[in-house]
Enzyme design. Structure first.
Site, PDB file in Angstrom:
ATOM      1  N   HIS A   1     -13.273  71.542 -13.824  1.00  0.00           N
ATOM      2  CA  HIS A   1     -14.013  70.296 -13.578  1.00  0.00           C
ATOM      3  C   HIS A   1     -15.433  70.347 -14.162  1.00  0.00           C
ATOM      4  O   HIS A   1     -16.370  69.803 -13.576  1.00  0.00           O
ATOM      5  CB  HIS A   1     -14.004  69.943 -12.090  1.00  0.00           C
ATOM      6  CG  HIS A   1     -14.649  70.956 -11.180  1.00  0.00           C
ATOM      7  ND1 HIS A   1     -14.167  71.253  -9.924  1.00  0.00           N
ATOM      8  CD2 HIS A   1     -15.737  71.740 -11.330  1.00  0.00           C
ATOM      9  CE1 HIS A   1     -14.939  72.161  -9.353  1.00  0.00           C
ATOM     10  NE2 HIS A   1     -15.910  72.477 -10.183  1.00  0.00           N
TER      11      HIS A   1
ATOM     12  N   HIS B   1     -21.636  70.473  -5.864  1.00  0.00           N
ATOM     13  CA  HIS B   1     -22.554  71.325  -6.632  1.00  0.00           C
ATOM     14  C   HIS B   1     -23.992  70.946  -6.337  1.00  0.00           C
ATOM     15  O   HIS B   1     -24.773  70.630  -7.228  1.00  0.00           O
ATOM     16  CB  HIS B   1     -22.280  71.165  -8.131  1.00  0.00           C
ATOM     17  CG  HIS B   1     -20.867  71.448  -8.535  1.00  0.00           C
ATOM     18  ND1 HIS B   1     -19.839  70.563  -8.329  1.00  0.00           N
ATOM     19  CD2 HIS B   1     -20.308  72.539  -9.124  1.00  0.00           C
ATOM     20  CE1 HIS B   1     -18.703  71.086  -8.785  1.00  0.00           C
ATOM     21  NE2 HIS B   1     -18.962  72.287  -9.267  1.00  0.00           N
TER      22      HIS B   1
ATOM     23  N   HIS C   1     -16.293  81.474 -15.684  1.00  0.00           N
ATOM     24  CA  HIS C   1     -17.649  81.131 -16.122  1.00  0.00           C
ATOM     25  C   HIS C   1     -18.688  81.715 -15.183  1.00  0.00           C
ATOM     26  O   HIS C   1     -18.418  81.979 -14.019  1.00  0.00           O
ATOM     27  CB  HIS C   1     -17.853  79.627 -16.301  1.00  0.00           C
ATOM     28  CG  HIS C   1     -17.769  78.764 -15.068  1.00  0.00           C
ATOM     29  ND1 HIS C   1     -16.633  78.628 -14.301  1.00  0.00           N
ATOM     30  CD2 HIS C   1     -18.681  77.959 -14.483  1.00  0.00           C
ATOM     31  CE1 HIS C   1     -16.855  77.763 -13.316  1.00  0.00           C
ATOM     32  NE2 HIS C   1     -18.099  77.364 -13.391  1.00  0.00           N
TER      33      HIS C   1
ATOM     34  N   GLU D   1     -14.665  79.740  -8.209  1.00  0.00           N
ATOM     35  CA  GLU D   1     -14.156  78.436  -7.761  1.00  0.00           C
ATOM     36  C   GLU D   1     -12.629  78.362  -7.806  1.00  0.00           C
ATOM     37  O   GLU D   1     -12.027  77.516  -7.147  1.00  0.00           O
ATOM     38  CB  GLU D   1     -14.672  77.320  -8.680  1.00  0.00           C
ATOM     39  CG  GLU D   1     -16.149  77.036  -8.572  1.00  0.00           C
ATOM     40  CD  GLU D   1     -16.617  76.080  -9.674  1.00  0.00           C
ATOM     41  OE1 GLU D   1     -17.772  75.689  -9.629  1.00  0.00           O
ATOM     42  OE2 GLU D   1     -15.830  75.730 -10.578  1.00  0.00           O
TER      43      GLU D   1
END
Lengths: 280, 116
Positions: free
Chosen positions: A12, A59, A194, A241
């Site tokens: 996402h 976030h 990431h 995540e």
């Protein structure tokens, strides 16, 4: 009773929104990424879900650090897109599947979970990006209602992979006991590898990402039994995540059919991809 | 993260210690999700930072856009990205700064890219 018609996983990354907003999704840099979403978009058109359960993390857009719920269930009738600092985005609001949200909250507490229940809250790119990738950007209204489920993956302690799995089991029970004939699709989102923070920023792990996509359907036990530390090491601090995909996987049956996988490296600073599962 | 576990090199986790250290910085950054606060930040950045009670070290890191230092002082990327949205500073430049590399080297060595 409502029916689970499929489980999809996807990245996402916010720059996906930016690429769509700027109309650069067909440039040589982005086309190979977006091409991998033609199949899931078509799948959605053919399977016509009524509700999308979207599992994602905020976030720092809808929730601050003054209170940090581990799990949050949305019961609102409408969700506006968050302003993430760039101004509001030109996408429609999301209609909420509030009855299923309440039903899920009831089931969770019955099963000894303690969620936050949210009825006035915005949804950030964690929800927006998967919806745009899988449904396209609508002119007026999204073709499904959403049930957003937020997982804290920002501030430690984040939940264990096993706990995400356990919540997915309750999600399945909730959907399958929900009075109605809604067709429900479950979107697990986040990742892939990431890291945005510290001197290891820019860390990517193509091998781990490909292993994830290759074995996520057939060997979820491997992934749910891993520690959070292992996720951070293998996938990067923000790549952890991926534990949110486990909510989706656990809501699906043990035996699933993999209809599609896609992987692209890098999208912005992340390994990116998706998977489409149906119960076998 | 438990204290008895060796921390992963160069991977600061946003835990209790960072959360406490960076609370005001993150709170200031969070507020930039609202347009009136973005305007106030642009109009007088120092006064805006002062209104959130940032200490001198943190204030200096924000004002020179030292991303590595902001993270060291407890800033979390997801919040401080709202500062970068005002500039705007691309996230890849923020990644490169933390890795101590030029943007070009960062893209090649970390992201495996040959061009932008």
């Amino acid at each position: 009773m409502a029916e689970i018609i499929g489980g999809l996983g996807t990245s996402h990354v916010p720059s996906i929104c930016v690429a769509l907003d700027k109309g650069i999704d067909q440039t040589p840099q982005w086309k190979p990424f977006f091409d991998g979403y033609d199949y899931p978009k078509q799948w959605m058109k053919e399977h016509k879900p009524d509700i999308a359960v979207v599992i994602f993390n905020d976030h720092g857009n809808a929730m601050f650090l003054d209170r940090v719920p581990t799990f949050t269930v949305g019961v609102a009738d409408t969700y506006k897109p968050s302003d993430e600092g760039w101004g509001p985005r030109a996408i429609p609001d999301f209609a909420g599947a509030e009855d299923l949200g309440w039903h899920f909250a009831d089931k969770l507490v019955e099963r000894h979970f303690d969620p936050m229940i949210a009825r006035e809250i915005t949804v950030d790119h964690g929800c927006q990006v998967p919806m745009e990738l899988f449904f396209g950007r609508p002119e007026d209204a999204w073709p499904v209602k959403i049930l957003p489920i937020w997982v804290n993956t920002v501030q430690f302690p984040i939940p264990t992979p096993q706990r995400c799995w356990d919540m997915g089991r309750v999600l399945r029970e909730a959907i399958e006991s929900f009075p109605g004939d809604e067709r429900v699709v479950i979107l697990g989102t986040g990742g892939l590898s990431h890291q945005l923070q510290g001197a290891r920023a820019g860390f990517l792990n193509e091998q781990a990402d490909r292993d994830w996509l290759a074995t996520f359907a057939s060997d979820p036990d491997k992934w749910r039994s891993m520690s959070r530390e292992d996720y951070v090491e293998k996938f990067g601090s923000e790549g952890a995540e991926l534990i949110m995909w486990l909510v989706m996987r656990a809501a699906m049956q043990q035996e699933v059919t993999v209809k599609h996988t896609h992987y692209h490296l890098p999208a912005s600073m992340t390994g990116a991809g998706c998977i489409v599962l149906e119960n076998a | 993260m438990s204290d008895d576990k060796t921390p992963l090199a160069d991977t600061p986790l946003f835990d209790r210690k960072a959360g406490i250290r960076g609370y005001k910085l993150n709170k200031m950054a969070m507020s930039l999700g609202e347009e009136p606060n973005r305007k106030a930040f642009l109009a007088d950045e120092e006064a805006f930072l002062d209104s959130y009670g940032l200490d001198a070290e943190t204030k200096a890191a924000v004002m020179v856009r030292d991303w590595h230092e902001m993270v060291r002082l407890g800033g979390n990327l997801f919040f401080i990205l709202k500062i970068s949205a005002i500039d705007p500073t691309p996230i890849i430049a923020i990644g490169a700064a933390q890795a101590g590399m030029s943007v070009e080297d960062f893209m090649i060595q970390r992201l495996g890219k040959r061009n932008g």
